[in-house]
Design an enzyme around this catalytic site. Sequence first.
Site, PDB file in Angstrom:
ATOM      1  N   ASN A 219       0.642  -1.058  -0.045  1.00 49.03           N
ATOM      2  CA  ASN A 219      -0.022   0.092  -0.127  1.00 49.03           C
ATOM      3  C   ASN A 219       0.716   1.326  -0.176  1.00 49.03           C
ATOM      4  O   ASN A 219       1.949   1.450   0.604  1.00 49.03           O
ATOM      5  CB  ASN A 219      -0.861  -0.118   1.173  1.00 49.03           C
ATOM      6  CG  ASN A 219      -1.859  -0.863   1.114  1.00 49.03           C
ATOM      7  OD1 ASN A 219      -2.574  -1.414  -0.148  1.00 49.03           O
ATOM      8  ND2 ASN A 219      -2.449  -1.557   2.234  1.00 49.03           N
ATOM      9  N   HIS A 220       0.325   2.427  -0.823  1.00 47.17           N
ATOM     10  CA  HIS A 220       1.250   3.505  -0.704  1.00 47.17           C
ATOM     11  C   HIS A 220       0.114   4.677  -0.146  1.00 47.17           C
ATOM     12  O   HIS A 220      -0.957   4.807  -0.502  1.00 47.17           O
ATOM     13  CB  HIS A 220       1.548   3.931  -2.124  1.00 47.17           C
ATOM     14  CG  HIS A 220       2.286   3.260  -2.828  1.00 47.17           C
ATOM     15  ND1 HIS A 220       2.986   3.562  -3.756  1.00 47.17           N
ATOM     16  CD2 HIS A 220       2.864   1.814  -2.522  1.00 47.17           C
ATOM     17  CE1 HIS A 220       4.123   2.699  -4.237  1.00 47.17           C
ATOM     18  NE2 HIS A 220       3.773   1.611  -3.557  1.00 47.17           N
TER      19      HIS A 220
END
Length: 212
Positions: free
Chosen positions: A82-83
């Site tokens: 995830n970013h």
Amino acid sequence: MQGPDPKNPHPMTGFPQVCYIKNTIKSQNIVVGDYTYYDDPDDSEGFERNVLYHFPFIGDKLIIGKFCAIGRGVKFIMNGANHPMKGFSTYPFYIFGNGWERCSPQPEDLPYKGDTVVGNDVWIGYDSLIMPGVNIGNGAIISTRSVVTSNVPAYAIVGGNPARLIRHRFPETVVQSLQRISWWDWPVEKISDHLSAFLGADIDALSAAADA
């Protein structure tokens, strides 16, 4: 002892493409129950390569129950993929250093969806993809090449991208009984003695055995 030895990585003589993967897991953040197998003719002992973006510093776990059947190419995306999305760019500048590390986010700023949990007696079909933080209930079936983005109820069949409910395997009263019985926690001798009831979907016989 009745039944195959859960400590034997390859319980089927002459058929190494099936592996009881509890015996091959090295990561402390991956927990797998007895009799759960991965079927892959290329490298059945290499299941961990399919657990992606699983960085120890994040601390999320992949927990898989007992008696699960995992098809070739099934992959689990973990929280490390995830970013942060609240800024105008999702590019992870900070991981490349050279001055960019000054914008490193705090751990609490990173998207985190918790542990990924697969129940007992779950069948995950070929090339399926399980996203971070998903919980898959006992007895569920994931159709081939599904992308599972949300929780799956016990004894449900789901499929597609994103995976949607296709149907429930049994009436709700039967599902509740199966959840109560929790046969996967029985001694293997008791399971072996009642295989005909499992395979014949005889809930009355299983209930009687559980209460005996």
